[in-house]
Design a protein around this motif. Structure first.
Motif, PDB file in Angstrom:
ATOM      1  N   LEU A   1       0.833  -1.202   0.000  1.00  0.00           N
ATOM      2  CA  LEU A   1       0.000   0.000   0.000  1.00  0.00           C
ATOM      3  C   LEU A   1       0.869   1.254   0.000  1.00  0.00           C
ATOM      4  O   LEU A   1       0.620   2.200  -0.760  1.00  0.00           O
TER       5      LEU A   1
ATOM      6  N   THR B   1       1.177   4.141  -2.928  1.00  0.00           N
ATOM      7  CA  THR B   1       0.815   5.563  -2.806  1.00  0.00           C
ATOM      8  C   THR B   1       1.981   6.436  -3.216  1.00  0.00           C
ATOM      9  O   THR B   1       1.797   7.534  -3.731  1.00  0.00           O
TER      10      THR B   1
ATOM     11  N   THR C   1     -12.734   1.126  -4.041  1.00  0.00           N
ATOM     12  CA  THR C   1     -12.885   1.740  -2.723  1.00  0.00           C
ATOM     13  C   THR C   1     -14.136   1.239  -2.012  1.00  0.00           C
ATOM     14  O   THR C   1     -14.148   1.068  -0.799  1.00  0.00           O
TER      15      THR C   1
ATOM     16  N   LEU D   1     -10.567  -1.525   2.349  1.00  0.00           N
ATOM     17  CA  LEU D   1      -9.108  -1.444   2.340  1.00  0.00           C
ATOM     18  C   LEU D   1      -8.454  -2.728   1.856  1.00  0.00           C
ATOM     19  O   LEU D   1      -7.451  -2.703   1.154  1.00  0.00           O
TER      20      LEU D   1
ATOM     21  N   ILE E   1      -8.310  -2.831  -1.823  1.00  0.00           N
ATOM     22  CA  ILE E   1      -7.352  -1.847  -2.332  1.00  0.00           C
ATOM     23  C   ILE E   1      -5.938  -2.402  -2.200  1.00  0.00           C
ATOM     24  O   ILE E   1      -5.119  -2.279  -3.104  1.00  0.00           O
ATOM     25  N   CYS E   2      -5.671  -3.037  -1.064  1.00  0.00           N
ATOM     26  CA  CYS E   2      -4.335  -3.600  -0.863  1.00  0.00           C
ATOM     27  C   CYS E   2      -4.054  -4.707  -1.861  1.00  0.00           C
ATOM     28  O   CYS E   2      -2.975  -4.775  -2.433  1.00  0.00           O
TER      29      CYS E   2
ATOM     30  N   SER F   1      -3.337  -3.147  -5.060  1.00  0.00           N
ATOM     31  CA  SER F   1      -2.062  -2.431  -5.099  1.00  0.00           C
ATOM     32  C   SER F   1      -0.893  -3.331  -5.451  1.00  0.00           C
ATOM     33  O   SER F   1       0.158  -2.844  -5.858  1.00  0.00           O
TER      34      SER F   1
ATOM     35  N   CYS G   1      -4.084   3.063  -8.266  1.00  0.00           N
ATOM     36  CA  CYS G   1      -3.773   2.621  -6.892  1.00  0.00           C
ATOM     37  C   CYS G   1      -3.512   3.821  -6.007  1.00  0.00           C
ATOM     38  O   CYS G   1      -4.091   3.966  -4.932  1.00  0.00           O
ATOM     39  N   SER G   2      -2.590   4.668  -6.491  1.00  0.00           N
ATOM     40  CA  SER G   2      -2.155   5.791  -5.686  1.00  0.00           C
ATOM     41  C   SER G   2      -3.331   6.686  -5.330  1.00  0.00           C
ATOM     42  O   SER G   2      -3.509   7.088  -4.171  1.00  0.00           O
TER      43      SER G   2
ATOM     44  N   VAL H   1      -5.946   5.087  -2.731  1.00  0.00           N
ATOM     45  CA  VAL H   1      -5.630   5.110  -1.308  1.00  0.00           C
ATOM     46  C   VAL H   1      -6.023   6.455  -0.701  1.00  0.00           C
ATOM     47  O   VAL H   1      -6.638   6.512   0.362  1.00  0.00           O
TER      48      VAL H   1
ATOM     49  N   SER I   1      -8.985   6.988   1.980  1.00  0.00           N
ATOM     50  CA  SER I   1      -8.726   7.606   3.283  1.00  0.00           C
ATOM     51  C   SER I   1      -9.675   8.773   3.514  1.00  0.00           C
ATOM     52  O   SER I   1     -10.246   8.909   4.598  1.00  0.00           O
TER      53      SER I   1
END
Lengths: 361, 505
Positions: A16, A20, A135, A139, A142-143, A146, A280-281, A284, A288
Motif C-alpha cells: 500500500l 501511494t 474503494t 481497504l 485496495i491492498c 495495489s 492505486c495511488s 488510497v 482515506s
C-alpha cells in the motif's frame, strides 16, 4: 460497516505504501529536478527518501504508543476534545485536498498523453470508475489491487534492460556539480514523490500483525526511494539535463526510444501500464478521505452518500484552470503535506509529555 | 403453570391434527386405502395390486410401476409374502427375513408417499398398523458416455449421468476408500431432489463443508431444474461475470478436485456437478495437461493465457488502434491496412460489432442444430459470410482475421462457463475502446482485474495464488512444474492434511 473488509496484514501495508508513493509524483520529478539541480537531482531525491524514512519511523513510534488507535483518536487524546476535533478537520482537509489534486493530476496526465480531444470532465469521470469500484469494497481489496505496483516496477526494470545502450554515465558526471545548497533546496520539491506514507496514521488500526509493521513499512519506503532514485538516474542518464528540462513526462518519452518489431511505439503501452499505478495511488487517498469523513461524522456505509461524495470530488477537481494551474496546486499540496508530516512528528514528541491514553507496557 | 404447559401443548396439537390430514396408519385397511387413494388422485402410474393372504385377509401392494423393477419385485417381495401365512406376516421379525435387499417400515402416510415416489414398493395389510416398504428400483437411464462439452485425449472417457445413485457409484469406483463421504440433503420445495456433497474425510476442511451445507440447505425454491440454478443461489457475488464454482461432467475432474480437498456437489437429475472452492486459474486447466508431461502442460498453459488475452482484448485493441492511435501501427502494416479499410464505409466499431455479432449468432445457432446441419452452418458462416463480406466492402480483411482469431481463442478455453464470461466482457471492451481508445481498454482491464480480486469462491480469494500471493501454489498456475514438486495440496481448499500421499514417509 463490515469491519472484516478493512483488516490487512503488514505485508499488504508495505504494498500500500509503495503504491501511494509511486504514482503521479515521479512522472513530473525528473524534469522539475533538472530545472533546479541539473544532473544532480538523484542526490536530492535520495536525501528526500531518507528524510521520509525518518519521518515514517517517528510516525510509527507515535502510532505504536497508542496500539489500535488512528490519528483521529490520538489527536483528541493529545489536545483535548475540541482542539483535537479542530486538528482532525485540518487533517481531513489535507487528505481530501490531496485526493482532489491527485485526481486532477491523474486526469491531466491521461489527457495530455493519450486523449487530447476528449472533454476533461468525461475523462475524469471515466478514470474514476475503477477507483470507486475498488474503494467501495474496502481497504483489503485496495491492498490486493495495489499488488500490481510490484508488477509495474518489474516491467520498468525489464524495459530499462532494452534501452540500457542509450544510458550514458557521463551525463551524471561530475557528481555534486550543482552545489550543496541547490541539492538541499531540491529536497523540498522532491518530497512530493514520497507523500502518502502519512496515511499509515489512518490505516494503522486495521493492521492485524502490528509487531511486523515497522519492518515492512520501512522496507516499503526504501523500495520506493530506490525506485525513484533509479528513475531519476536513468532518465537523466538517457536524456541529459538540457534535454530533460524540456520534457513534461520524461518516463513516457523514454518509452518511445525502443523500436519494437511489430509495434512501432511502446509509449502508449507504457502509459497503459502506468495507469493502474495511478489508480492505486489515487484510490488510497480517496479511500482515506471517504473513510475519515465517515468516521468523523458517523456516516453509515450507503450508496447515496458515496455517489454524492464522488460527484463533489469530481467537481472540486475541476477548480484549477489548466495544467499549469494544477501544477501550482501540486506545489501547494506538497507544502501542505510537509506541514502535516511535521505536525505528526511533533505529535510524537508531544505524546511523551501528555501521556493520556498511551498504551501501558 | 409449568406443569400445565406440556399438557396444553398436547391438546393444541391434537386439535391441529384434527383439522389436518390424517397421518397415522390405522389397523383398518379400508381406512388406509381410502386415505391413500385420496392422496393419489390423478397419479396413473401408481399401481394398487389387491391380493388375498390366507384366511381371505385383504392386502395391497402399492408401487409406481415405471420406477420399480417389476421382475425383482415379483420374485423377491411379492412371491415370498404371498407364500406366508397371515399370522407370520403380522410380526415384523418375519418380514425382516424377506430376501429383498432393503426393507423398511413406515408408520405414517407422509413417509408412505415419499417411499412410493422414490421407487419403493409398499405393502399394506388388514390389521397391520404399519406399512412395509421395499426398495427395488429400476430407473430408466442413459448409458455412461463421454461428455460432449468436455472431451479429452488421454483421460478416461466416462461421464456422469442424470442419476445421483449412479454418480455416487462412479465416484466410489474411483476412490476405494471409506474416507470418501457424501453429505446428503434434500432441496426443492416441490421436486424434493437429493443433493450430495462429496468430500474426503481427513483432507477436506470441515468449515468449508459446513459453509457449503448451510448455503445449500437455506435455499428455498421450487426445484433445481439445472445445477446452474443451485449455483446462482449459492454464489456470493452474483453480479460478477466470472463463474465462482466450476461445473464439470467428468468424474476424473471431480476425483482430482476431491483429492485436493475440494468439495463436489452432485445434484439428482443432472449430469453436471459443481466443484468448490475454485480459483480463476483452474478454469484454464484441462485434465490432459496433467496426463502429459510438465513441458506440454506448461506450454498449453501459456497458449491458453495468450488465448485469454486475445479473446478479451484483441478486437478492442484493433478498434482503439484504428480509431485513435494509428501512429502505433508500423508504416508497412499501415499501408495495406488503409487499402483494405478504404472501401469500408463504417467506423471500426461498427465493423467489429457486425462481425462479432455474426460470429456469436453462428455459435448460438450451431449449438442447437444437429451435427449434419451444423457443418453446413460452418460453411455458410465461415466461408460465405467471411468472403462475401470482404468482397462486398462491409468489413476489411484484417477485421475478419481479428474476429476469427478471437473466436478460436475463446473456443480454446476449457470451461464453457468461463468462455461465456469472456464473450460478454469482450463486448464491453470493444464499446469502451471505441469511445476512449487505449484508456477504455485499460480501464476495462483494470475493472476486470479488480473484480477478480474482489470475488471469492466459498470464502476463498478467487485470484490466488497470484494475489494473495502463495509461493507454494505457484507450481500449478500457468507454468506446471514436474510432478515431484506437487507433493503439497494447493491451499485454496484449506486442506486439513496438506501433504499428498502417506504421511509417515
Amino acid at each position: 460497516m463490515n469491519s472484516d473488509m478493512h483488516i490487512i496484514t503488514s505485508k499488504q501495508l508495505m504494498v500500500l505504501i509503495i503504491s501511494t508513493q509511486i504514482g503521479v509524483g515521479i512522472l513530473f520529478l525528473p524534469a522539475i529536478l533538472a530545472k533546479n539541480t541539473g544532473h544532480d537531482g538523484w542526490i536530492s531525491i535520495l536525501l528526500g527518501g531518507i528524510l521520509s524514512i525518518l519521518a515514517l519511523i517517528i510516525i510509527l513510534i507515535l502510532l505504536k504508543r497508542y496500539s489500535d488507535k488512528s490519528i483521529l483518536d490520538i489527536n483528541q487524546l493529545l489536545y483535548g476534545k475540541y482542539l483535537g476535533k479542530f486538528i482532525n478537520m485540518i487533517f481531513l482537509s489535507y487528505i481530501y485536498f490531496s485526493a482532489v489534486v491527485s485526481l486532477r493530476l491523474f486526469g491531466e496526465i491521461v489527457q495530455l498523453t493519450v486523449m487530447k480531444l476528449t472533454p476533461p470532465i468525461i475523462l475524469t469521470f471515466f478514470i474514476f470508475i475503477p477507483t470507486t469500484y475498488v474503494t467501495w469494497y474496502g481497504l483489503k481489496v485496495i491492498c490486493r489491487f495495489s499488488n500490481i505496483i510490484l508488477f509495474i516496477i518489474l516491467c520498468v526494470f525489464l524495459y530499462w534492460l532494452l534501452i540500457y545502450k542509450n544510458f550514458r554515465i557521463f551525463f551524471l558526471m561530475p557528481i555534486g556539480e550543482a552545489g550543496m545548497e541547490q541539492i538541499l533546496k531540491s529536497i523540498y520539491p522532491s518530497f512530493f514523490a514520497y507523500l502518502g506514507f502519512e496515511l499509515v496514521a489512518i490505516v494503522y488500526p486495521y493492521i492485524s500483525d502490528k509487531e511486523k509493521t515497522m519492518k515492512y513499512a520501512v522496507t516499503a519506503n526504501i523500495i520506493s526511494t530506490a525506485f525513484h532514485t533509479f528513475i531519476v538516474i536513468i532518465t537523466t542518464g538517457v536524456y541529459g539535463e538540457t534535454m530533460i528540462r524540456k520534457l513534461v513526462f520524461p518516463i513516457f518519452s523514454m518509452a518511445s526510444i525502443y523500436k519494437a518489431p511489430v509495434l512501432d511505439r511502446l509509449d502508449l503501452f507504457f502509459i497503459s501500464l502506468w495507469f493502474p499505478a495511478m489508480v492505486c495511488s489515487f484510490s488510497v487517498y480517496f479511500f482515506s478521505a471517504y473513510h475519515v469523513i465517515n468516521k468523523m461524522f458517523n456516516i453509515k456505509k450507503n450508496l447515496g452518500f458515496y455517489a454524492f461524495f464522488i460527484f463533489i470530488t469530481i467537481l472540486l477537481s475541476r477548480i484549477p484552470k489548466d495544467f499549469v494551474d494544477s501544477l501550482k496546486f501540486m506545489k501547494l499540496l506538497n507544502t501542505y503535506g510537509i506541514i502535516v508530516i511535521s505536525f505528526l512528528v511533533i505529535c510524537t514528541l508531544f505524546s511523551f509529555i501528555n501521556k493520556r491514553g498511551v498504551r501501558k507496557k | 403453570m409449568v406443569m400445565i404447559m406440556p399438557f396444553m401443548k398436547k391438546i393444541s396439537n391434537l386439535l391441529k391434527e384434527d383439522t389436518k390430514q390424517k397421518n397415522e396408519i390405522s389397523k383398518k385397511l379400508s381406512e388406509n386405502i381410502i386415505e391413500i387413494e385420496d392422496r393419489l388422485q390423478d397419479c396413473p402410474d401408481v399401481m394398487k395390486r389387491k391380493v388375498f393372504i390366507s384366511d381371505n385377509k385383504e392386502a395391497y401392494f402399492i408401487f409406481a410401476k415405471d420406477i420399480v423393477d417389476i421382475d425383482l419385485l415379483q420374485r423377491d417381495f411379492m412371491n415370498p409374502i404371498l407364500s406366508m401365512d397371515y399370522n407370520e406376516l403380522i410380526s415384523k421379525s418375519n418380514i425382516e427375513k424377506l430376501p429383498a435387499s432393503d426393507i423398511k417400515f413406515c408408520y405414517n402416510f407422509d413417509s408412505v408417499m415419499a417411499s412410493i415416489f422414490s421407487g419403493n414398493t409398499i405393502f399394506l395389510m388388514e390389521g397391520m398398523d404399519f406399512a412395509v416398504s421395499c426398495e427395488l428400483r429400476s430407473f430408466i437411464k442413459r448409458n455412461i458416455q463421454e461428455p460432449e462439452t468436455e472431451k479429452n485425449v488421454k483421460g478416461p472417457h466416462e461421464g456422469f449421468i442424470e442419476l445421483l445413485d449412479i454418480n455416487i457409484g462412479i465416484l466410489r469406483r474411483k476412490i476405494y476408500n471409506p474416507a470418501l463421504k457424501f453429505k446428503m440433503l434434500t432441496i426443492g420445495a416441490i421436486t424434493n431432489q437429493h443433493v450430495a456433497i462429496a468430500y474426503i474425510d481427513g483432507v477436506a476442511n470441515k468449515v468449508l463443508i459446513d459453509r457449503l451445507f448451510n448455503k445449500i440447505n437455506s435455499i428455498n425454491y421450487d426445484g433445481m431444474v439445472v445445477i446452474g440454478i443451485l449455483e446462482q443461489f449459492i454464489t456470493d457475488f452474483p453480479n460478477s461475470p466470472f463463474p465462482q464454482y466450476q461445473t464439470t461432467e467428468r468424474p476424473d475432474r471431480a476425483t482430482a478436485a476431491l483429492l485436493e480437498g475440494k468439495l463436489v456437489v452432485l445434484l439428482d437429475g443432472t449430469p453436471v456437478t459443481l466443484i468448490a472452492p475454485v480459483s480463476f486459474f483452474s478454469f484454464f486447466k484441462a485434465l490432459d495437461d496433467y496426463s502429459f508431461d510438465w513441458i506440454f502442460g506448461s506450454f498449453m498453459g501459456l497458449i491458453r493465457l495468450l488465448a485469454l488475452f486475445n479473446a478479451v482484448f484483441l478486437p478492442g485493441i484493433y478498434i482503439a488502434l484504428l480509431s485513435f492511435h494509428y501512429y502505433m501501427i508500423p508504416l508497412n502494416l499501415l499501408i495495406p491496412l488503409a487499402e483494405s479499410r478504404a472501401t469500408v464505409p463504417f467506423p471500426p466499431i461498427i465493423e467489429a460489432l457486425i462481425m462479432e455479432i455474426i460470429i456469436e449468432t453462428l455459435r448460438e445457432a450451431s449449438i442447437r442444430l444437429p451435427t449434419y446441419v451444423g457443418t453446413s452452418i460452418g460453411v455458410v458462416g465461415g466461408i460465405i459470410i467471411g468472403q462475401a463480406a470482404v468482397q462486398a466492402g462491409i468489413v476489411s480483411n484484417l477485421m475478419v482475421i481479428v474476429v476469427s482469431i478471437t473466436a478460436i481463442a475463446s473456443f480454446s478455453i476449457p470451461s464453457y462457463n468461463m468462455g461465456t464470461a469472456i464473450r460478454v466482457i469482450r463486448f464491453f471492451v470493444m464499446i469502451l475502446s471505441s469511445i476512449f481508445g487505449m484508456i477504455g481498454i485499460v480501464v476495462s482491464g483494470v475493472m476486470m482485474f479488480a473484480n477478480l480480486l474482489i470475488i471469492e469462491s466459498l470464502g476463498q480469494p478467487y485470484f490466488q495464488p497470484i494475489i494473495p500471493f502463495k509461493a507454494k501454489d505457484l507450481k500449478d498456475v500457468i507454468i506446471r512444474l514436474p510432478i515431484k514438486f506437487h507433493k503439497l495440496r494447493p491451499d485454496i481448499a484449506k486442506p486439513v492434511d496438506k501433504k499428498r500421499g502417506n504421511n509417515n514417509e
